[in-house]
Design a protein around this motif. Sequence first.
Motif, PDB file in Angstrom:
ATOM      1  N   UNK A   9       0.835  -1.196   0.000  1.00 44.26           N
ATOM      2  CA  UNK A   9       0.000   0.000   0.000  1.00 44.26           C
ATOM      3  C   UNK A   9       0.872   1.248   0.000  1.00 44.26           C
ATOM      4  N   UNK A  47     -10.952   3.011  -1.877  1.00 45.63           N
ATOM      5  CA  UNK A  47     -11.405   3.532  -0.581  1.00 45.63           C
ATOM      6  C   UNK A  47     -10.210   3.866   0.308  1.00 45.63           C
ATOM      7  N   UNK A  51      -9.010   7.490   1.843  1.00 44.33           N
ATOM      8  CA  UNK A  51      -8.823   7.725   3.281  1.00 44.33           C
ATOM      9  C   UNK A  51      -7.412   8.238   3.550  1.00 44.33           C
ATOM     10  N   UNK A  52      -6.450   7.602   2.914  1.00 43.15           N
ATOM     11  CA  UNK A  52      -5.042   7.974   3.091  1.00 43.15           C
ATOM     12  C   UNK A  52      -4.826   9.427   2.694  1.00 43.15           C
ATOM     13  N   UNK A  54      -7.119  11.835   2.451  1.00 44.84           N
ATOM     14  CA  UNK A  54      -7.853  12.770   3.334  1.00 44.84           C
ATOM     15  C   UNK A  54      -7.147  12.968   4.653  1.00 44.84           C
ATOM     16  N   UNK A  55      -6.558  11.909   5.171  1.00 45.37           N
ATOM     17  CA  UNK A  55      -5.849  12.027   6.444  1.00 45.37           C
ATOM     18  C   UNK A  55      -4.605  12.891   6.317  1.00 45.37           C
ATOM     19  N   UNK A  56      -4.192  13.136   5.087  1.00 45.29           N
ATOM     20  CA  UNK A  56      -3.035  14.002   4.851  1.00 45.29           C
ATOM     21  C   UNK A  56      -3.461  15.350   4.266  1.00 45.29           C
TER      22      UNK A  56
ATOM     23  N   UNK B  51     -14.691   0.235   5.380  1.00 45.95           N
ATOM     24  CA  UNK B  51     -13.898   1.437   5.052  1.00 45.95           C
ATOM     25  C   UNK B  51     -14.824   2.626   4.814  1.00 45.95           C
ATOM     26  N   UNK B  54     -15.770   4.339   8.005  1.00 45.71           N
ATOM     27  CA  UNK B  54     -14.711   5.254   8.473  1.00 45.71           C
ATOM     28  C   UNK B  54     -14.670   6.508   7.604  1.00 45.71           C
ATOM     29  N   UNK B  55     -14.863   6.320   6.311  1.00 45.12           N
ATOM     30  CA  UNK B  55     -14.814   7.477   5.414  1.00 45.12           C
ATOM     31  C   UNK B  55     -15.938   8.457   5.741  1.00 45.12           C
ATOM     32  N   UNK B  87      -8.184  -5.812   7.478  1.00 47.57           N
ATOM     33  CA  UNK B  87      -8.581  -4.403   7.425  1.00 47.57           C
ATOM     34  C   UNK B  87      -7.925  -3.587   8.526  1.00 47.57           C
ATOM     35  N   UNK B  90      -4.833  -2.591   7.094  1.00 52.40           N
ATOM     36  CA  UNK B  90      -5.066  -1.537   6.099  1.00 52.40           C
ATOM     37  C   UNK B  90      -5.295  -0.176   6.766  1.00 52.40           C
ATOM     38  N   UNK B  93      -2.041   1.168   7.635  1.00 47.77           N
ATOM     39  CA  UNK B  93      -1.337   1.670   6.444  1.00 47.77           C
ATOM     40  C   UNK B  93      -1.878   3.033   6.024  1.00 47.77           C
ATOM     41  N   UNK B  94      -3.184   3.167   6.159  1.00 51.86           N
ATOM     42  CA  UNK B  94      -3.828   4.412   5.738  1.00 51.86           C
ATOM     43  C   UNK B  94      -3.493   5.553   6.695  1.00 51.86           C
ATOM     44  N   UNK B  95      -3.322   5.215   7.960  1.00 47.98           N
ATOM     45  CA  UNK B  95      -2.994   6.250   8.936  1.00 47.98           C
ATOM     46  C   UNK B  95      -4.008   6.388  10.052  1.00 47.98           C
ATOM     47  N   UNK B  96      -4.887   5.381  10.197  1.00 46.13           N
ATOM     48  CA  UNK B  96      -5.842   5.369  11.312  1.00 46.13           C
ATOM     49  C   UNK B  96      -5.404   4.282  12.312  1.00 46.13           C
ATOM     50  N   UNK B 132     -10.050  11.834  12.551  1.00 43.68           N
ATOM     51  CA  UNK B 132      -9.744  13.027  11.743  1.00 43.68           C
ATOM     52  C   UNK B 132     -10.675  13.163  10.550  1.00 43.68           C
ATOM     53  N   UNK B 133     -11.337  12.074  10.199  1.00 41.40           N
ATOM     54  CA  UNK B 133     -12.219  12.113   9.026  1.00 41.40           C
ATOM     55  C   UNK B 133     -13.595  12.684   9.351  1.00 41.40           C
ATOM     56  N   UNK B 134     -13.841  12.971  10.610  1.00 40.50           N
ATOM     57  CA  UNK B 134     -15.139  13.552  10.965  1.00 40.50           C
ATOM     58  C   UNK B 134     -15.237  15.002  10.533  1.00 40.50           C
TER      59      UNK B 134
END
Lengths: 221, 145
Positions: A9, A47, A51-52, A54-56, B51, B54-55, B87, B90, B93-96, B132-134
């Motif tokens: 990823x 997806x 998310x990745x 948006x978090x940045x 996902x 969370x989004x 997940x 994942x 990896x995404x940052x959550x 942070x996605x809120x």
Amino acid sequence: MIVVEAKSFAQVAAMTSDCRRLLVAACAGCTAVCGVGGERQAEELADALRLHARLRGKVLETEVRGVTRQCEPEFVAEFAPAMGRAEAVLTLGCGVGAQFLAERYPNVPVLPGVNTRFAGGLTAPGVWEERCRLCGDCVLHLTGGICPRTRCAKGIMNGPCGGAAGGFCEVGGGSPCAWLLIWERLERLGRAGVLDEIGPPPDWSDAQAGPRRSGKGGGAE
Amino acid sequence: MNTDPRIISFCCYNCAYAAADLAGAMRVSYDPRVTIVGVPCTGAMEAVVVLGAFEEGADGVFVAGCLDGECHYKEGNLRARERVARLRERLSEVGLEPERLEMYQVSAAMGARFGEIAAEFVDRIKALPPSPLRRGAAVKGGMSR
């Protein structure tokens, strides 16, 4: 079939970091069977990339489209509308699919989401093994249906080399000695005598002479 | 610290959803900010659904399926467990925080246990910062998913 593995990823995220509108191109062929390139995986990856981003603090729009096979022009043409909206395409097709995309859509950067590994088959659920090196000079009729070029770590044509132990190759990886398998198979078939004749060394020239082509009948040129 | 967590719980109709119902009948109270979404089988729950939660701003998600060996579809719960484990990686990896996602297994008779699970998970999510996605607008517009 063509066996692929998903890139990490982190690699994919880095590759797509400058993109704001990304097309994720799935393929329902080999890469979908490998569990990494189908529409379901493409949706999930899209997806995660959103998310990745948006978090940045970035904005990433994604679109997922899949076709039956990315290695055929008529299917690749189906991407045209989505390509028109995308800044780049992340393809989950194999290296062939990626190149067909690049050829048809020269103005859209093509980013590979998978690593294309080899031509293989399923040996256990979720496990594929290389069975053909695509050398273009098949010798399976002489070797009991077991390819020494692929399954012998040394690729030798007149084995065995003497380095096997307990039926396994001395080269790491835990592979059975291909030449032992060949011997056992030929003996069972009553054809072990085939091995008395020393064959010529492998001819790799066709495998290394640039892109190969094959006619409709499937015969080699 | 998150004082107002938004938590989505995907519950199998055959076990956890019934357990949540039983919890209600037993007057077992749990945080009302746990929103329960019934699913036919956790094994059929796509990764994009998790996902997507969370989004859309969920602070935490828990999936609740049948006990081992009790899935109505033989091994849907086991698949769900594997999927949740993947997940979680994942999410990392995404940052959550991967702790924002959990898988639980209960039977339809475990109403009290469902209450415990809900309380335990709410406490865990409360200890984390809000997602942070809120904040900020959704970014899907323009292209389809």
